[in-house]
Design a protein around this motif. Structure first.
Motif, PDB file in Angstrom:
ATOM      1  N   LEU A   9       0.811  -1.218  -0.078  1.00 48.72           N
ATOM      2  CA  LEU A   9      -0.067   0.076  -0.117  1.00 48.72           C
ATOM      3  C   LEU A   9       0.990   1.347  -0.042  1.00 48.72           C
ATOM      4  CD1 LEU A   9      -2.757   1.320   0.021  1.00 48.72           C
ATOM      5  CD2 LEU A   9      -2.806   1.050   2.483  1.00 48.72           C
ATOM      6  N   ASP A  94      -6.091   2.886   5.760  1.00 50.29           N
ATOM      7  CA  ASP A  94      -7.430   2.833   5.106  1.00 50.29           C
ATOM      8  C   ASP A  94      -7.694   3.942   4.322  1.00 50.29           C
ATOM      9  OD1 ASP A  94      -7.989   0.314   6.226  1.00 50.29           O
ATOM     10  OD2 ASP A  94      -9.260   1.438   7.867  1.00 50.29           O
ATOM     11  N   GLN A  97      -5.451   3.800   1.397  1.00 52.46           N
ATOM     12  CA  GLN A  97      -6.030   3.009   0.219  1.00 52.46           C
ATOM     13  C   GLN A  97      -7.103   3.877  -0.641  1.00 52.46           C
ATOM     14  OE1 GLN A  97      -7.390  -0.729   1.737  1.00 52.46           O
ATOM     15  NE2 GLN A  97      -7.623  -1.580  -0.329  1.00 52.46           N
ATOM     16  N   ARG A 100      -5.671   6.603  -2.865  1.00 54.74           N
ATOM     17  CA  ARG A 100      -4.798   5.796  -3.766  1.00 54.74           C
ATOM     18  C   ARG A 100      -5.816   5.435  -5.122  1.00 54.74           C
ATOM     19  NH1 ARG A 100      -3.128  -0.097  -2.830  1.00 54.74           N
ATOM     20  NH2 ARG A 100      -5.409  -0.095  -3.107  1.00 54.74           N
ATOM     21  N   ASP A 101      -6.791   4.685  -4.498  1.00 53.64           N
ATOM     22  CA  ASP A 101      -7.687   4.028  -5.601  1.00 53.64           C
ATOM     23  C   ASP A 101      -8.492   5.329  -6.306  1.00 53.64           C
ATOM     24  OD1 ASP A 101      -6.929   1.792  -4.486  1.00 53.64           O
ATOM     25  OD2 ASP A 101      -8.728   1.278  -3.232  1.00 53.64           O
TER      26      ASP A 101
END
Length: 147
Positions: A9, A94, A97, A100-101
């Motif tokens: 990650l 969290d 993530q 990033r997405d």
């Protein structure tokens, strides 16, 4: 929490960040990473803003043909920063993530992928490579040397 997942990650988060520099996606990346790195503390946010601005400036001031090299060099710096963040505040994983997405979905296709070229030129040399994962070598039966 799985340390391998956190390392991946941190790597992919840093990759998306450096790829966003000098693109239209930076307008979303900068404030998102400022919030993430600042964790609600105004002084930390100011430090994050300075570091993010320096990242963007370095990429923008580089000739387009050389930007991948600069991004690759900056990648390790940001991997470390994000790894430190998740070590200090595991809940940040969290948020990283999600960010990033979101950024990955916004990046133009050429910025969503990198190519790794590996060459072995010595007699008997073996070339191996991996991006954002692991290589595991097992000894060959009989001689104990890696394949």
């Amino acid at each position: 929490m799985d340390l391998g997942w956190l390392a991946q990650l941190g790597t992919t988060g840093a990759l998306v960040l450096v790829q966003a520099a000098a693109t239209d996606v930076w307008q979303v990346a900068r404030p998102g990473f400022t919030r993430l790195l600042g964790r609600g503390d105004r002084e930390r946010e100011a430090v994050a803003e300075r570091r993010l601005d320096a990242l963007a400036a370095e990429v923008e001031q580089t000739l387009p043909a050389e930007r991948d090299e600069v991004r690759l060099r900056l990648l390790s710096v940001w991997q470390t920063r994000l790894a430190d963040l998740m070590e200090e505040d595991p809940a940040a994983a969290d948020a990283l993530q999600v960010l990033r997405d979101e950024l990955l979905a916004r990046l133009p296709a050429p910025h969503q992928q990198w190519v790794l070229n590996i060459t072995a030129s010595a007699a008997g040399a073996t070339a191996q490579g991996v991006m954002f994962g692991s290589i595991i070598n097992h000894p060959s039966p009989g001689n104990g040397s890696p394949r």
